[in-house]
Design a protein around this motif. Structure first.
Motif, PDB file in Angstrom:
ATOM      1  N   ASP A 191       0.931  -1.328  -0.031  1.00  0.00           N
ATOM      2  CA  ASP A 191       0.013  -0.083   0.006  1.00  0.00           C
ATOM      3  C   ASP A 191       0.936   1.221   0.015  1.00  0.00           C
ATOM      4  O   ASP A 191       2.105   1.101  -0.232  1.00  0.00           O
ATOM      5  N   TRP A 192       0.329   2.538   0.044  1.00  0.00           N
ATOM      6  CA  TRP A 192       0.943   3.593   0.261  1.00  0.00           C
ATOM      7  C   TRP A 192       2.048   3.502   1.600  1.00  0.00           C
ATOM      8  O   TRP A 192       1.258   3.396   2.340  1.00  0.00           O
ATOM      9  N   ILE A 193       3.199   4.187   1.457  1.00  0.00           N
ATOM     10  CA  ILE A 193       3.939   4.236   2.441  1.00  0.00           C
ATOM     11  C   ILE A 193       4.439   5.594   2.503  1.00  0.00           C
ATOM     12  O   ILE A 193       4.403   6.298   1.676  1.00  0.00           O
ATOM     13  N   LEU A 194       5.058   6.081   3.794  1.00  0.00           N
ATOM     14  CA  LEU A 194       5.241   7.400   4.171  1.00  0.00           C
ATOM     15  C   LEU A 194       6.893   7.420   3.756  1.00  0.00           C
ATOM     16  O   LEU A 194       7.499   6.570   4.674  1.00  0.00           O
ATOM     17  N   VAL A 195       7.376   8.179   2.935  1.00  0.00           N
ATOM     18  CA  VAL A 195       8.879   8.235   2.900  1.00  0.00           C
ATOM     19  C   VAL A 195       9.597   9.394   3.134  1.00  0.00           C
ATOM     20  O   VAL A 195       8.418  10.646   2.998  1.00  0.00           O
TER      21      VAL A 195
ATOM     22  N   ASP B  34      15.172  14.108   1.758  1.00  0.00           N
ATOM     23  CA  ASP B  34      15.898  15.251   2.163  1.00  0.00           C
ATOM     24  C   ASP B  34      14.958  15.943   2.987  1.00  0.00           C
ATOM     25  O   ASP B  34      14.758  17.275   2.738  1.00  0.00           O
ATOM     26  N   GLY B  35      14.369  15.509   4.269  1.00  0.00           N
ATOM     27  CA  GLY B  35      13.470  16.143   5.182  1.00  0.00           C
ATOM     28  C   GLY B  35      12.134  16.518   4.577  1.00  0.00           C
ATOM     29  O   GLY B  35      11.449  16.926   5.561  1.00  0.00           O
ATOM     30  N   VAL B  36      11.660  15.910   3.560  1.00  0.00           N
ATOM     31  CA  VAL B  36      10.389  16.228   3.232  1.00  0.00           C
ATOM     32  C   VAL B  36       9.573  14.812   3.086  1.00  0.00           C
ATOM     33  O   VAL B  36      10.050  13.734   2.543  1.00  0.00           O
ATOM     34  N   GLU B  37       8.632  14.804   3.666  1.00  0.00           N
ATOM     35  CA  GLU B  37       7.675  13.573   3.891  1.00  0.00           C
ATOM     36  C   GLU B  37       6.942  13.559   2.595  1.00  0.00           C
ATOM     37  O   GLU B  37       6.452  14.507   2.149  1.00  0.00           O
TER      38      GLU B  37
ATOM     39  N   HIS C  92       5.241  20.409  -3.321  1.00  0.00           N
ATOM     40  CA  HIS C  92       6.506  21.030  -3.204  1.00  0.00           C
ATOM     41  C   HIS C  92       6.510  22.302  -2.387  1.00  0.00           C
ATOM     42  O   HIS C  92       7.444  22.755  -1.660  1.00  0.00           O
ATOM     43  N   LYS C  93       5.441  23.136  -2.497  1.00  0.00           N
ATOM     44  CA  LYS C  93       5.237  24.432  -1.714  1.00  0.00           C
ATOM     45  C   LYS C  93       5.588  24.368  -0.254  1.00  0.00           C
ATOM     46  O   LYS C  93       6.114  25.368  -0.012  1.00  0.00           O
ATOM     47  N   ILE C  94       4.854  23.454   0.246  1.00  0.00           N
ATOM     48  CA  ILE C  94       4.930  23.189   1.896  1.00  0.00           C
ATOM     49  C   ILE C  94       6.183  22.216   2.006  1.00  0.00           C
ATOM     50  O   ILE C  94       6.332  22.124   3.155  1.00  0.00           O
ATOM     51  N   HIS C  95       6.745  21.551   1.039  1.00  0.00           N
ATOM     52  CA  HIS C  95       7.873  20.599   1.548  1.00  0.00           C
ATOM     53  C   HIS C  95       7.125  19.637   2.452  1.00  0.00           C
ATOM     54  O   HIS C  95       7.930  19.237   3.256  1.00  0.00           O
ATOM     55  N   GLY C  96       5.949  19.214   2.008  1.00  0.00           N
ATOM     56  CA  GLY C  96       5.693  17.919   2.718  1.00  0.00           C
ATOM     57  C   GLY C  96       4.062  17.530   2.237  1.00  0.00           C
ATOM     58  O   GLY C  96       3.847  17.711   0.965  1.00  0.00           O
ATOM     59  N   LEU C  97       3.499  17.199   3.088  1.00  0.00           N
ATOM     60  CA  LEU C  97       2.207  16.520   2.717  1.00  0.00           C
ATOM     61  C   LEU C  97       0.925  17.382   2.989  1.00  0.00           C
ATOM     62  O   LEU C  97       0.734  18.039   3.839  1.00  0.00           O
TER      63      LEU C  97
END
Lengths: 86, 86
Positions: free
Chosen positions: A2-6, A9-12, A60-65
């Motif tokens: 399934d989907w995993i969180l990776v 470079d410090g970005v989830e 990209h804008k918030i460097h995360g999810l």
């Protein structure tokens, strides 16, 4: 799988690998996800290999999810399952 | 940027990132390299992102680089430059 969180470079990021029988089918799926990306105005990373496409969504804008990444992940699953609801 | 030698899980690979103005153009290039891959019967990893496609060639069977990988890298460059010689 399934989907995993990776974390890169410090970005989830949300990531899932989708299996296919060959390279052509994997690339065709990448193209379908590319169409979704254009529709959404939101672009993932698409790693196309022999027998597998790995899709990674993040904002990209918030460097995360963002909530939108989870929506795009769900839409990616729908396309893989072949029951796209337009 | 030119081709660089990368090592992933102990396997040497040839890798180059090709810049594009957006996602659609990067994906179109991935498709052209996919056609090359089918012609050659040899398949790279294609990482398509907004503004960039990263192409990685290596030979699965020998877990490393073969002469053919360098040939495919050169053909990839030709396709990027738009002067494919068939």
């Amino acid at each position: 799988p399934d989907w995993i969180l990776v974390e890169e470079d410090g970005v989830e990021k949300l990531q899932r690998a989708f299996p296919f029988g060959n390279f052509v089918d994997a690339l065709a799926f990448s193209n379908r996800i590319g169409e979704l990306a254009e529709e959404e105005g939101h672009h993932p990373a698409l790693l196309t290999e022999y027998g597998k496409t790995t899709v990674t969504w993040w904002t990209h804008k918030i460097h995360g999810l963002h909530r939108n990444d989870f929506i795009c992940a769900a839409k990616t699953d729908q396309i893989f399952q072949g029951n796209e609801t337009d």
